[in-house]
Design a protein around this motif. Sequence first.
Motif, mmCIF file in Angstrom:
data_model
loop_
_atom_site.group_PDB
_atom_site.id
_atom_site.type_symbol
_atom_site.label_atom_id
_atom_site.label_comp_id
_atom_site.label_asym_id
_atom_site.label_seq_id
_atom_site.Cartn_x
_atom_site.Cartn_y
_atom_site.Cartn_z
ATOM 1 N N THR A 503 0.816 -1.217 0.000
ATOM 2 C CA THR A 503 0.000 0.000 0.000
ATOM 3 C C THR A 503 0.847 1.264 0.000
ATOM 4 N N ASN A 504 2.115 1.143 0.355
ATOM 5 C CA ASN A 504 3.013 2.285 0.466
ATOM 6 C C ASN A 504 2.415 3.331 1.406
ATOM 7 N N PRO A 505 2.282 2.996 2.693
ATOM 8 C CA PRO A 505 1.708 3.947 3.645
ATOM 9 C C PRO A 505 2.607 5.159 3.823
ATOM 10 N N ASN A 506 2.020 6.295 4.126
ATOM 11 C CA ASN A 506 2.767 7.536 4.317
ATOM 12 C C ASN A 506 2.868 7.920 5.782
ATOM 13 N N VAL A 507 2.860 6.919 6.644
ATOM 14 C CA VAL A 507 3.148 7.089 8.068
ATOM 15 C C VAL A 507 4.316 6.166 8.404
ATOM 16 N N THR A 508 5.383 6.738 8.936
ATOM 17 C CA THR A 508 6.555 5.979 9.355
ATOM 18 C C THR A 508 6.621 5.977 10.871
ATOM 19 N N TYR A 509 6.824 4.799 11.454
ATOM 20 C CA TYR A 509 6.907 4.667 12.909
ATOM 21 C C TYR A 509 8.351 4.459 13.330
ATOM 22 N N LEU A 510 8.724 5.082 14.432
ATOM 23 C CA LEU A 510 10.027 4.885 15.040
ATOM 24 C C LEU A 510 9.826 4.216 16.388
ATOM 25 N N GLY A 511 10.567 3.138 16.627
ATOM 26 C CA GLY A 511 10.441 2.451 17.899
ATOM 27 C C GLY A 511 10.047 1.005 17.734
ATOM 28 N N HIS A 512 9.539 0.407 18.824
ATOM 29 C CA HIS A 512 9.202 -1.015 18.828
ATOM 30 C C HIS A 512 7.977 -1.277 17.966
ATOM 31 N N GLN A 513 8.098 -2.313 17.151
ATOM 32 C CA GLN A 513 6.990 -2.708 16.284
ATOM 33 C C GLN A 513 6.142 -3.783 16.951
ATOM 34 N N PRO A 514 4.817 -3.617 16.995
ATOM 35 C CA PRO A 514 3.969 -4.654 17.590
ATOM 36 C C PRO A 514 4.132 -5.983 16.871
ATOM 37 N N GLY A 515 4.231 -7.062 17.639
ATOM 38 C CA GLY A 515 4.339 -8.391 17.059
ATOM 39 C C GLY A 515 2.990 -8.931 16.642
ATOM 40 N N PRO A 516 2.973 -10.099 16.012
ATOM 41 C CA PRO A 516 1.723 -10.665 15.502
ATOM 42 C C PRO A 516 0.718 -11.021 16.587
ATOM 43 N N GLU A 517 1.157 -11.172 17.840
ATOM 44 C CA GLU A 517 0.243 -11.496 18.933
ATOM 45 C C GLU A 517 -0.161 -10.262 19.719
ATOM 46 N N ALA A 518 0.028 -9.076 19.153
ATOM 47 C CA ALA A 518 -0.277 -7.837 19.874
ATOM 48 C C ALA A 518 -1.756 -7.747 20.225
ATOM 49 N N HIS A 519 -2.034 -7.319 21.440
ATOM 50 C CA HIS A 519 -3.406 -7.098 21.869
ATOM 51 C C HIS A 519 -3.449 -5.884 22.773
ATOM 52 N N GLN A 520 -4.542 -5.171 22.687
ATOM 53 C CA GLN A 520 -4.677 -3.922 23.419
ATOM 54 C C GLN A 520 -4.832 -4.178 24.917
ATOM 55 N N VAL A 521 -4.187 -3.317 25.722
ATOM 56 C CA VAL A 521 -4.309 -3.358 27.178
ATOM 57 C C VAL A 521 -4.593 -1.945 27.658
ATOM 58 N N PRO A 522 -5.072 -1.781 28.892
ATOM 59 C CA PRO A 522 -5.329 -0.429 29.403
ATOM 60 C C PRO A 522 -4.046 0.402 29.441
ATOM 61 N N GLY A 523 -4.166 1.651 29.012
ATOM 62 C CA GLY A 523 -3.031 2.565 29.037
ATOM 63 C C GLY A 523 -3.049 3.433 30.284
ATOM 64 N N PRO A 524 -2.085 4.342 30.418
ATOM 65 C CA PRO A 524 -2.017 5.199 31.605
ATOM 66 C C PRO A 524 -3.179 6.170 31.691
#
Length: 550
Positions: A503-524
């Motif tokens: 898709t050639n996304p136009n958003v680049t992320y810096l830092g840790h990439q979520p793995g395939p088992e990523a799931h949402q948890v409560p944030g601060p």
Amino acid sequence: MSADDEPPDEDVFHPLGESWQDDLEDLLEETEYDAELGMEMGRDAMRVTSGDLSEAEFYERYHDDVMAEFGEDERPIAGPDDGDGEDGGIGSTLVDLAGGDESRREMLKKAGAGMGFASLGWGAVEQQEPAQSVEETAGEVEGADEGTQWGMTIDLEHCDGCLACVTACNQEHNWDEGANWMYVLAYEDGEVESPDPGTVDVEPGECSDNPAVQEFNYLVRPCQHCTDAPCEKVCPTTARHTRDDGGLVLTDYEVCIGCRYCQVACPYGVNYFQWDDPNVDRSELDSEGIYDKRGRPVSRRAPRGVMSKCVFDPARQDGNAGEALIGTSACEQACPPNVIQFGDKNNPASDPQRYEANPARARTIINLFAELPSPNSIESALAGVDPTLDAVVEAVDGLTIETIALAKGIELTHTEYDEEAPPGDTLPEKEQTVLDVVSAIEATGLDLESDDALTQLGLTVEGFEGPTQDIEVTSREEVADTLFGDYVDAPESQFELLADIGTNPNVTYLGHQPGPEAHQVPGPVSYADVGMLDRRQEALDEQTVGLDFS
């Protein structure tokens, strides 16, 4: 569609998984449109971007079905009689959207290189090498496509989960709560864990200096504004389209029929259907914020029965909100830790490209701009002070040997770009302020270029003391870059979400990439803390798809 034309049977094609795909199919079946056709087109649109199916084949495969279902086929892809505007509206659609030329198609040809990373779910691409220096990458970026491409670089390592970007987006665009155009997701993925939010005290919407907030793992998720957007490929009416000016992927609210095929075709799950009358009436919206310079209604919340998503503020980019807001977005301006860098991804002098090229240096500039005294106050405080580092530090509150070394390091690594920084960018101004601080110090007669001063600042090759002894430096610039990295703990890797899909996304992320088992948890900070909803189901009893990593 004949049996010979049918693609291989693929039960689960959507990157967000079987549950997500099943929900999408259930929702399509509640509409008046052909659910099976929408699911098949969504699957094959992603096969087009990944290179497994040609645009011509995709067009031919579904043309008759689309005509039968909608009475028109205005999909902006290459049809069998491409270019003359007489077959299915394809030629005229491309000309209309590209402003009379085929620059859009040329861009797609160039976008074919560089894809092919393995992925599963949000584990989109393999981690890339540590970010290069500005000097190493400037030449590479200069070869990018001509014209502006609005996009973002997002530093996940310094996000504090305050949700200020979410609330700012809502205030700017008035989308119904839960139909979020911007998400900040705290997550765990089996390799990394996030803290118990009950142990972290964070004020909603405010930047936190609590180190514990950095222990959370975040994914900030706006629309990716893909250069080759599969959602656009399935739209029968041109409602979902890529605007040639700025490369924004938008929805014309007056053309959208609400078939929701774009929702199926989006790999990122960023589309929402407006089920009922919006919470904010049309009369309460500023018309200059709704229409772009073409006169098409593409911004603010959608009317009933229409699709909506993050739009990168076309009204701002067109100057409708004033020249000062061109090149900005509401989420970027609201972000207290400055982790969202919005701007022209085709310009190496822009904020997102400067940050991406050297995150440690960019983050150092941001921090120094906030921490250092103003150049004018330094000049006043140093009047009559002896031109020595010790005397300068003693005379000016807020100056230390470390901050002076970092500021001098910014000067040593300063790059003059051939291009001008785009409007709305702030890194050049912040960098200039840091350089002015150095000049104010040197105005006392202190020579920060002298061997003695550079040695005291730790900016000489001979006196280099890095975090490990296996780092080899050969110049003062490399020493400075090492100091920046020690100072800010900058991210060492970058990635794009689902880049293997092409898709050639136009958003680049810096830092840790979520793995395939990523799931949402409560944030601060919870969405309830800032008056928002995490998922639309909470308001509409599962009438649209909310975000769920499970």
